[in-house]
Structure formats: C-alpha cells, structure tokens
Motif scaffolding. Structure first.
Motif, mmCIF file in Angstrom:
data_model
loop_
_atom_site.group_PDB
_atom_site.id
_atom_site.type_symbol
_atom_site.label_atom_id
_atom_site.label_comp_id
_atom_site.label_asym_id
_atom_site.label_seq_id
_atom_site.Cartn_x
_atom_site.Cartn_y
_atom_site.Cartn_z
ATOM 1 N N CYS A 9 -5.545 64.436 4.945
ATOM 2 C CA CYS A 9 -5.220 63.011 4.995
ATOM 3 C C CYS A 9 -6.252 62.231 4.187
ATOM 4 N N PHE B 94 -4.126 57.807 6.569
ATOM 5 C CA PHE B 94 -2.873 57.684 5.834
ATOM 6 C C PHE B 94 -2.739 58.810 4.804
ATOM 7 N N GLY B 95 -1.593 58.849 4.143
ATOM 8 C CA GLY B 95 -1.351 59.787 3.054
ATOM 9 C C GLY B 95 -1.167 61.220 3.517
ATOM 10 N N GLU B 96 -0.810 62.050 2.561
ATOM 11 C CA GLU B 96 -0.671 63.486 2.729
ATOM 12 C C GLU B 96 0.086 63.854 4.006
ATOM 13 N N GLU C 18 1.570 60.827 6.462
ATOM 14 C CA GLU C 18 2.724 60.000 6.085
ATOM 15 C C GLU C 18 4.067 60.695 6.307
ATOM 16 N N HIS C 19 4.058 61.984 6.530
ATOM 17 C CA HIS C 19 5.309 62.703 6.806
ATOM 18 C C HIS C 19 5.747 62.535 8.261
ATOM 19 N N LYS D 267 4.274 56.229 10.474
ATOM 20 C CA LYS D 267 4.340 55.016 9.657
ATOM 21 C C LYS D 267 2.973 54.323 9.654
ATOM 22 N N TYR E 105 -0.708 54.619 16.918
ATOM 23 C CA TYR E 105 0.207 55.242 15.969
ATOM 24 C C TYR E 105 1.604 54.652 16.063
ATOM 25 N N LEU F 30 7.520 58.054 12.766
ATOM 26 C CA LEU F 30 8.651 57.777 11.896
ATOM 27 C C LEU F 30 9.992 57.922 12.614
#
Length: 152
Positions: free
Chosen positions: A69, A88-90, A93-94, A97, A121, A124
């Motif tokens: 991340c 965030f990222g990597e 993000e899967h 949100k 958190y 998604l």
C-alpha cells in the motif's frame, strides 16, 4: 449492512508514550527493522518521511499474505500524541474506498503506556470483510516494537 466502520485495539506496552510517539513522529523509517510483519518500506514521493505531502510505500503481511500500500500522514497532534495515516493504493484500493489508521500513545499512571490503534474504513461492497487482519497485524507489530523500545 453498512459499508463504513471503525475498529479499535488498545495494547498495554512497557515503553513510555513519549518513546512511542517519537518513533512514529520522527523515526518511522526504522519501524521496518523492528518487526518481521513489515517486509520493507521506502519513500515513494517527497524528501522527508514525516512531511504530510510525502508518500511511503509499504510491504507487509496481512492474514498470511504479502500486501502492499501507500501511506501519507494526514495529521499529527503532538499534545495528544496522535497521528492519523491515510492508507491507499495497491492492495487497499481493491477492497476499500477509504482507509485510515490512527495511532495514539497514552501514558499510564503506573508506568508504560497504552498504544491505541483505530482503523476507519469504507468497504467497496458487502462482499469485502472488515479489516480485522489489520488489527492483528498492528497488535503483533506493536508487541515486537515495544521490545525494541525497551532496549533503547
């Protein structure tokens, strides 16, 4: 079922709140050397590990799986010994949100401290589990780091 949540763990530690806060506020790059749950970290963007605009890249183990991340510091409150990290990222993000980890070091009256970790958190979707594995990771890392802070 709601997609947003907050989970908290409080861990009694032997090192003082000041030592804990100092480590996370001024020596974050050393954390990777203090626990085997972190495989590595590097400065991804920026020149200073502790500037709010800097972005770090982390590789660590969650639920037995190597995970990556990015992280940046959202806020620091020296008086309350609290730091809010945006994750965030990597791999994050899967599944999420939004994801924040909030570190707080609280002195105990009889010595030592409480390290309080709060994870805020937003998943998604309902098929994504709450990030309980991150609490286990933070708990283990905190135990490992405490042993090193006592020696320092």
């Amino acid at each position: 079922m709601t997609l947003s949540g907050k989970i908290i763990t409080e861990i009694g530690v032997h090192a003082t709140a000041e030592k804990w806060f100092n480590l996370f506020a001024t020596q974050l790059h050393h954390v990777q050397n203090l626990t085997d749950t972190i495989h590595g970290t590097r400065l991804h963007h920026g020149e200073d590990w502790h500037h709010n605009d800097s972005i770090k890249h982390w590789t660590y183990v969650i639920d037995g799986k190597v995970t990556t991340c990015h992280e940046s510091i959202e806020s620091v409150d020296e008086e309350k010994k609290t730091i809010t990290y945006k994750i965030f990222g990597e791999d994050i993000e899967h599944r999420f949100k939004g994801f924040k980890a909030i570190f707080e070091a609280i002195d105990k009256e009889n010595g030592g401290a409480i390290v309080k970790w709060t994870i805020e958190y937003e998943r998604l979707g309902e098929e994504v589990d709450p990030p309980y594995g991150y609490l286990e990771y933070l708990h283990k890392s905190t135990r490992d780091i405490d042993g090193h802070l006592l020696k320092a």
